[in-house]
Motif scaffolding. Sequence first.
Motif, PDB file in Angstrom:
ATOM      1  N   GLU A  57       0.838  -1.189   0.000  1.00 15.01           N
ATOM      2  CA  GLU A  57       0.000   0.000   0.000  1.00 15.01           C
ATOM      3  C   GLU A  57       0.881   1.251   0.000  1.00 15.01           C
ATOM      4  O   GLU A  57       1.862   1.324   0.739  1.00 15.01           O
ATOM      5  CB  GLU A  57      -0.899  -0.002   1.238  1.00 15.01           C
ATOM      6  CG  GLU A  57      -1.813   1.198   1.356  1.00 15.01           C
ATOM      7  CD  GLU A  57      -2.656   1.166   2.620  1.00 15.01           C
ATOM      8  OE1 GLU A  57      -3.628   1.939   2.694  1.00 15.01           O
ATOM      9  OE2 GLU A  57      -2.336   0.368   3.536  1.00 15.01           O
ATOM     10  N   ILE A  58       0.527   2.203  -0.853  1.00  9.44           N
ATOM     11  CA  ILE A  58       1.201   3.492  -0.900  1.00  9.44           C
ATOM     12  C   ILE A  58       0.144   4.571  -0.700  1.00  9.44           C
ATOM     13  O   ILE A  58      -0.861   4.609  -1.417  1.00  9.44           O
ATOM     14  CB  ILE A  58       1.892   3.741  -2.265  1.00  9.44           C
ATOM     15  CG1 ILE A  58       2.715   2.525  -2.709  1.00  9.44           C
ATOM     16  CG2 ILE A  58       2.730   5.016  -2.216  1.00  9.44           C
ATOM     17  CD1 ILE A  58       3.939   2.261  -1.918  1.00  9.44           C
ATOM     18  N   LYS A  59       0.361   5.447   0.274  1.00  7.68           N
ATOM     19  CA  LYS A  59      -0.496   6.609   0.448  1.00  7.68           C
ATOM     20  C   LYS A  59       0.221   7.820  -0.140  1.00  7.68           C
ATOM     21  O   LYS A  59       1.344   8.144   0.254  1.00  7.68           O
ATOM     22  CB  LYS A  59      -0.785   6.862   1.933  1.00  7.68           C
ATOM     23  CG  LYS A  59      -1.683   5.817   2.582  1.00  7.68           C
ATOM     24  CD  LYS A  59      -3.117   5.925   2.115  1.00  7.68           C
ATOM     25  CE  LYS A  59      -4.025   5.005   2.931  1.00  7.68           C
ATOM     26  NZ  LYS A  59      -5.429   5.067   2.434  1.00  7.68           N
ATOM     27  N   GLY A  60      -0.409   8.466  -1.105  1.00  3.81           N
ATOM     28  CA  GLY A  60       0.175   9.625  -1.757  1.00  3.81           C
ATOM     29  C   GLY A  60      -0.832  10.200  -2.733  1.00  3.81           C
ATOM     30  O   GLY A  60      -2.040  10.093  -2.526  1.00  3.81           O
ATOM     31  N   ASP A  61      -0.339  10.774  -3.823  1.00  8.67           N
ATOM     32  CA  ASP A  61      -1.216  11.354  -4.841  1.00  8.67           C
ATOM     33  C   ASP A  61      -0.882  10.730  -6.190  1.00  8.67           C
ATOM     34  O   ASP A  61       0.070  11.141  -6.846  1.00  8.67           O
ATOM     35  CB  ASP A  61      -1.007  12.867  -4.894  1.00  8.67           C
ATOM     36  CG  ASP A  61      -1.886  13.528  -5.951  1.00  8.67           C
ATOM     37  OD1 ASP A  61      -2.934  12.958  -6.317  1.00  8.67           O
ATOM     38  OD2 ASP A  61      -1.504  14.615  -6.429  1.00  8.67           O
ATOM     39  N   PRO A  62      -1.612   9.683  -6.634  1.00 11.76           N
ATOM     40  CA  PRO A  62      -2.747   9.036  -5.963  1.00 11.76           C
ATOM     41  C   PRO A  62      -2.275   7.912  -5.039  1.00 11.76           C
ATOM     42  O   PRO A  62      -1.087   7.580  -5.004  1.00 11.76           O
ATOM     43  CB  PRO A  62      -3.533   8.461  -7.144  1.00 11.76           C
ATOM     44  CG  PRO A  62      -2.453   8.066  -8.115  1.00 11.76           C
ATOM     45  CD  PRO A  62      -1.386   9.140  -7.980  1.00 11.76           C
ATOM     46  N   ASP A  63      -3.235   7.295  -4.327  1.00 11.47           N
ATOM     47  CA  ASP A  63      -2.940   6.113  -3.521  1.00 11.47           C
ATOM     48  C   ASP A  63      -2.788   4.889  -4.425  1.00 11.47           C
ATOM     49  O   ASP A  63      -3.321   4.842  -5.542  1.00 11.47           O
ATOM     50  CB  ASP A  63      -4.080   5.836  -2.532  1.00 11.47           C
ATOM     51  CG  ASP A  63      -4.235   6.938  -1.497  1.00 11.47           C
ATOM     52  OD1 ASP A  63      -3.277   7.714  -1.296  1.00 11.47           O
ATOM     53  OD2 ASP A  63      -5.323   7.015  -0.890  1.00 11.47           O
ATOM     54  N   THR A  64      -2.077   3.894  -3.907  1.00 15.25           N
ATOM     55  CA  THR A  64      -1.927   2.614  -4.604  1.00 15.25           C
ATOM     56  C   THR A  64      -2.161   1.489  -3.616  1.00 15.25           C
ATOM     57  O   THR A  64      -1.673   1.558  -2.478  1.00 15.25           O
ATOM     58  CB  THR A  64      -0.515   2.472  -5.208  1.00 15.25           C
ATOM     59  OG1 THR A  64      -0.293   3.518  -6.158  1.00 15.25           O
ATOM     60  CG2 THR A  64      -0.334   1.125  -5.899  1.00 15.25           C
ATOM     61  N   PHE A  65      -2.886   0.489  -4.043  1.00 14.74           N
ATOM     62  CA  PHE A  65      -3.114  -0.688  -3.191  1.00 14.74           C
ATOM     63  C   PHE A  65      -3.028  -1.931  -4.068  1.00 14.74           C
ATOM     64  O   PHE A  65      -3.791  -2.076  -5.024  1.00 14.74           O
ATOM     65  CB  PHE A  65      -4.487  -0.614  -2.514  1.00 14.74           C
ATOM     66  CG  PHE A  65      -4.716  -1.684  -1.480  1.00 14.74           C
ATOM     67  CD1 PHE A  65      -4.292  -1.506  -0.168  1.00 14.74           C
ATOM     68  CD2 PHE A  65      -5.328  -2.885  -1.825  1.00 14.74           C
ATOM     69  CE1 PHE A  65      -4.491  -2.499   0.788  1.00 14.74           C
ATOM     70  CE2 PHE A  65      -5.532  -3.878  -0.878  1.00 14.74           C
ATOM     71  CZ  PHE A  65      -5.108  -3.684   0.431  1.00 14.74           C
ATOM     72  N   VAL A  66      -2.080  -2.791  -3.769  1.00 16.96           N
ATOM     73  CA  VAL A  66      -1.830  -3.986  -4.581  1.00 16.96           C
ATOM     74  C   VAL A  66      -1.915  -5.227  -3.707  1.00 16.96           C
ATOM     75  O   VAL A  66      -1.330  -5.268  -2.617  1.00 16.96           O
ATOM     76  CB  VAL A  66      -0.438  -3.919  -5.249  1.00 16.96           C
ATOM     77  CG1 VAL A  66      -0.105  -5.229  -5.947  1.00 16.96           C
ATOM     78  CG2 VAL A  66      -0.376  -2.763  -6.236  1.00 16.96           C
ATOM     79  N   VAL A  67      -2.641  -6.241  -4.184  1.00 17.53           N
ATOM     80  CA  VAL A  67      -2.694  -7.551  -3.535  1.00 17.53           C
ATOM     81  C   VAL A  67      -1.980  -8.543  -4.435  1.00 17.53           C
ATOM     82  O   VAL A  67      -2.293  -8.645  -5.630  1.00 17.53           O
ATOM     83  CB  VAL A  67      -4.147  -7.998  -3.287  1.00 17.53           C
ATOM     84  CG1 VAL A  67      -4.177  -9.399  -2.677  1.00 17.53           C
ATOM     85  CG2 VAL A  67      -4.866  -7.010  -2.376  1.00 17.53           C
ATOM     86  N   ILE A  68      -1.019  -9.264  -3.872  1.00 16.71           N
ATOM     87  CA  ILE A  68      -0.248 -10.253  -4.631  1.00 16.71           C
ATOM     88  C   ILE A  68      -0.685 -11.645  -4.212  1.00 16.71           C
ATOM     89  O   ILE A  68      -0.661 -11.985  -3.023  1.00 16.71           O
ATOM     90  CB  ILE A  68       1.263 -10.087  -4.397  1.00 16.71           C
ATOM     91  CG1 ILE A  68       1.717  -8.683  -4.808  1.00 16.71           C
ATOM     92  CG2 ILE A  68       2.044 -11.146  -5.176  1.00 16.71           C
ATOM     93  CD1 ILE A  68       3.153  -8.374  -4.447  1.00 16.71           C
TER      94      ILE A  68
END
Length: 351
Positions: free
Chosen positions: A280-291
Motif C-alpha cells: 500500500e502506498i499513500k500519496g497522490d494518488p494512492d496505490t493498493f496492490v494484492v499479490i
Amino acid sequence: MLRVVQWATGGVGKAAIEAVLAHPELELVGCYVYSEDKSGKDVGEILGGAPLGVVATNDVEAILALDADAVVYAPLIPNAREVARILRSGKNVVTPVGWFYPSERDAKLARACVDGGVTLHGIGINPGGTTDVHPLVLSAMSSSVTFVRSEEFSDMRTYDAPDVLRSVMGFGGTPEQARESPMLGLLSGGFTQSARMCLDALGFAEAEIRTSHEIGVATGPIDSPLGVLEAGQVAAQRFVWDAVVGDRVVVRIAVNWLMGEENLESGWGFGAEGERYEIEIKGDPDTFVVIRGWQPTSVAEGLRRNPGIVATANHCVNSIPYVCAAGVGIKSGVDLPLVAGRAHPELARGD
C-alpha cells in the motif's frame, strides 16, 4: 555462461538449483552442503531426480577453489565470516538471508568485496523484494508519499520445517517461550534494513523504527507440521516494524503467520481476502496492490513445493547476471537495474 555454486540445499537452496538449471545464462558447477549425509551425492539425487553431474561437498576449501562467478548463499542462519571468505575467493554472492541494505556495520564485508573484486547482494521475497524493491517501484506512480506498507498473511502449516517452527519461530510452545525466541531479533535484522531502504529512497526525515510482537494461541486441536497443537499453545504470531517520523508512521512492514484459521483465539484470521501479500502506498494518488500466487492453494501443495520459497530462490537466481555485471561492493535493490526473469525454454528466442 555464468558459473554458479549453490551454498546449502534446504528448501530455498533446492529451488535455487532448479532455477539455475532453467536459466539460459547460468550453469551449475558446484554445491556446498553442511550435512555429511549429503556430501558426495550427486546434486540431482539430493533434488530427488536424475543425476546432474555435479557432486555436493562439505569441503569449504574445495568450493572456494572452484572456478565460479557466483554463489547463491542460502543457509538458515547467515555467517558473515563464511560470506567474507566466499567474496575474497573472487565469487559474487547473492543471498536471501541478509545484507539487503548495507550500513557502516557491514564495512568488513564491503572490504572483502574489494579484496575479491566482486559484489554482495541481498534479495529474496520477505524481507528483500516485497518489503522494499516492490513498494519503491510502485511509489513511482505517486507524489507526496506519506505512508508505505508491506504486509504478509501466510498459513504456516504449509512450511515443512518443524524444527524451525518450534525452536526458532516459537510455535507450539507457550506465549512466554515465543516471546523469548530468537525470531524477533532474527527478523528485525532484515526487515529494519528494508524499512531503512524505503525511508532513504523516498526521502523521509530521520525516523525511529519501533517493533511489536503479538501472539495468539490455539483454542482446540490444530494439525500442523509440528504435530497436533493443543489449546493454549502458540498458533499465531504477528510481527510489525513501524518507522515513525515525529508521531506519524510512514513505513510499516508486517508479517502475519497463522496455523490456519480454525481453533484460533478471537481476533486472529486472514479475513475475507485469505492468504496474500499487500503493498500500500499513500500519496497522490494512492496505490493498493494484492499479490497472490506466492502462497500455495492447499496445505498439501505447500508441503510438496511452497511457491513462496520458490519465489525467494528465483529472485536470487534471476539477480545473478545483474550482480555479476555490477560494480564492486555491497549492492542493494536500488543499486541494480531492473531485474527480470527469463522466458521458458520452449518460448525463448534462439541466439
